[in-house]
Design an enzyme around this catalytic site. Sequence first.
Site, PDB file in Angstrom:
ATOM      1  N   ASP A  72      54.482  11.137  -9.645  1.00  0.00           N
ATOM      2  CA  ASP A  72      53.535  12.040 -10.273  1.00  0.00           C
ATOM      3  C   ASP A  72      53.604  13.364  -9.510  1.00  0.00           C
ATOM      4  O   ASP A  72      54.053  13.417  -8.358  1.00  0.00           O
ATOM      5  CB  ASP A  72      52.125  11.462 -10.242  1.00  0.00           C
ATOM      6  CG  ASP A  72      51.284  11.946 -11.415  1.00  0.00           C
ATOM      7  OD1 ASP A  72      51.579  13.036 -11.941  1.00  0.00           O
ATOM      8  OD2 ASP A  72      50.333  11.253 -11.792  1.00  0.00           O
ATOM      9  N   CYS A  73      53.173  14.433 -10.162  1.00  0.00           N
ATOM     10  CA  CYS A  73      53.405  15.766  -9.592  1.00  0.00           C
ATOM     11  C   CYS A  73      52.548  15.989  -8.338  1.00  0.00           C
ATOM     12  O   CYS A  73      51.312  15.965  -8.403  1.00  0.00           O
ATOM     13  CB  CYS A  73      53.113  16.832 -10.637  1.00  0.00           C
ATOM     14  SG  CYS A  73      54.308  16.808 -11.995  1.00  0.00           S
TER      15      CYS A  73
END
Length: 538
Positions: A72-73
């Site tokens: 995930d970012c």
Amino acid sequence: EKERHIFDANPSAQDLYDTYLPAFQKLVQEAKVEAVMGAYNRLYGEPCCGSQFLLQTLLRDDWKFEGHVVSDCGAISDFHNHHHLTHTPAESAAFALRAGCDLACDQAYEALPEALEQGLLTTADIDQALTRTLRTRFKLGMFDPPELVPYAQIPMSVVGSPQHRQLAYRAAVHSMVLLKNKANILPIAPSVRSILVVGPNAASIDVLLGNYYGLNQNLTTLLHGLLAVAPEGVSIEYRPGCLLNEERLQTYDWSETLASEVDLVIACLGISPQMEGEEGEAVLTRANGDRNEINLPVNQLNYLKRIAAAGTPIVLLLNAGSPLVLGEAAELADAILYAWYPGQEGGRAAADILFGNASPGGRLPLTFPQSIQDLPPFDDYAMTGRTYRYSEKEPAYPFGFGLSYTQFTYSILRAVPPQRKTGQEISFGIRLKNSGQRAGREIVQVYLQDVQASARVPRWKLVAFRPVDLQPGQEKNLRFRLSPQDLAFTDQDGQSRLEPGAFRLLVGGCSPDARLSGADFVEMSFNLVESTQPARRG
């Protein structure tokens, strides 16, 4: 989950394997997904994007996943910034890559050369991740001449095409859930000649989009949809009336006067992605995208009370991406349509349902509680007291619930034999009839209860469902087969087990609820007895 960047989840083995993992396992093993994304938080002390247990033991060894893993970012930077498991981006990058995170939506992987120089990982580690990501790119044809790549032949004209708009419309119609329809006020009767549309969501594009969205020139708001679908001769007035989550500044409001002069009020209330959603996107929440309460905003309830004082029938058209506790609002409204965040065709879909051009067939994909006090603390990952499977509280609206403009009658076509061996399939048949006067869609749902399990098991669990479209008076015979794994349960150690004993099946239009009438479901009981053949395992 506003603490997701620092939080360590510690569910029991039983809850992990019985509740949290099954959907992911099906996506990997049955849907054959190409990519899996790791979460921000930790699980049992390991960051999900650097978890040997999740990314190697479970995903690749047990489930045989062959695609690539992406973070995930910003999740890799959380290792040193928030979890404090590492000290530098190079250490975090090496930690994640060695665990099996092949691709980072994060600047931390820019430190991979530094990690290599420091001996924190090897070229073989990098080669492994590169092999997995390149394999995906080869599948996409990124290294082939465009004329050989099917994806390159898709023209831009498909974007926003009539076919895709119609698909968006169908998705919106099938997802909306009719929660109340007092005295069959819906669909709107031909005698209704004047309508007042009010509420902060009536003309809002935000409630169509949800989180993670694209834009186009054909976004149909609820107000647009009503104006387009209303029959000739029906007048529609519009006043916002109230704000989303705070009292209006001006005390006098035209809508409260107009409400007494029309045949029907459609109140477009609820919340919006500004109040719930992705961190950074929900600008009206102080909880990083989460909500601290689940009631309809108090200013909207106060406004609804003032509108209801006119005595005009009210249709409550609600937008939200999660459950709302409606309380008094549910009593004030004559009908309630839960529209969620319905996409570009949401306004047309809602209007067609309200005016009877489409029949509501959506069902709740989660339980609506009576109160936030009925929910366990959110940071406790134990399933006790959660969802229709474990909660002892009576919900406001049960999982799987949704009304229709017609009625459906259930009867048993072929019952389960009284005894079956543990390794055998369970097969049965039911007959479904549209016993009303309008065409409609029923979502037939099959729930199982293990009456004599030796460990804690769900009160009920959904094991099958099927959408069925029927014309008035039409009947359809439906057959279901349940595998031995459908009858199994997960023990305290997270192991799947199948035991002999008594079972119950309930087949109906929503999850088991004391408020169901006799025609709304059929029930069957049977016993599993020991088999000489080993039961199939998941």
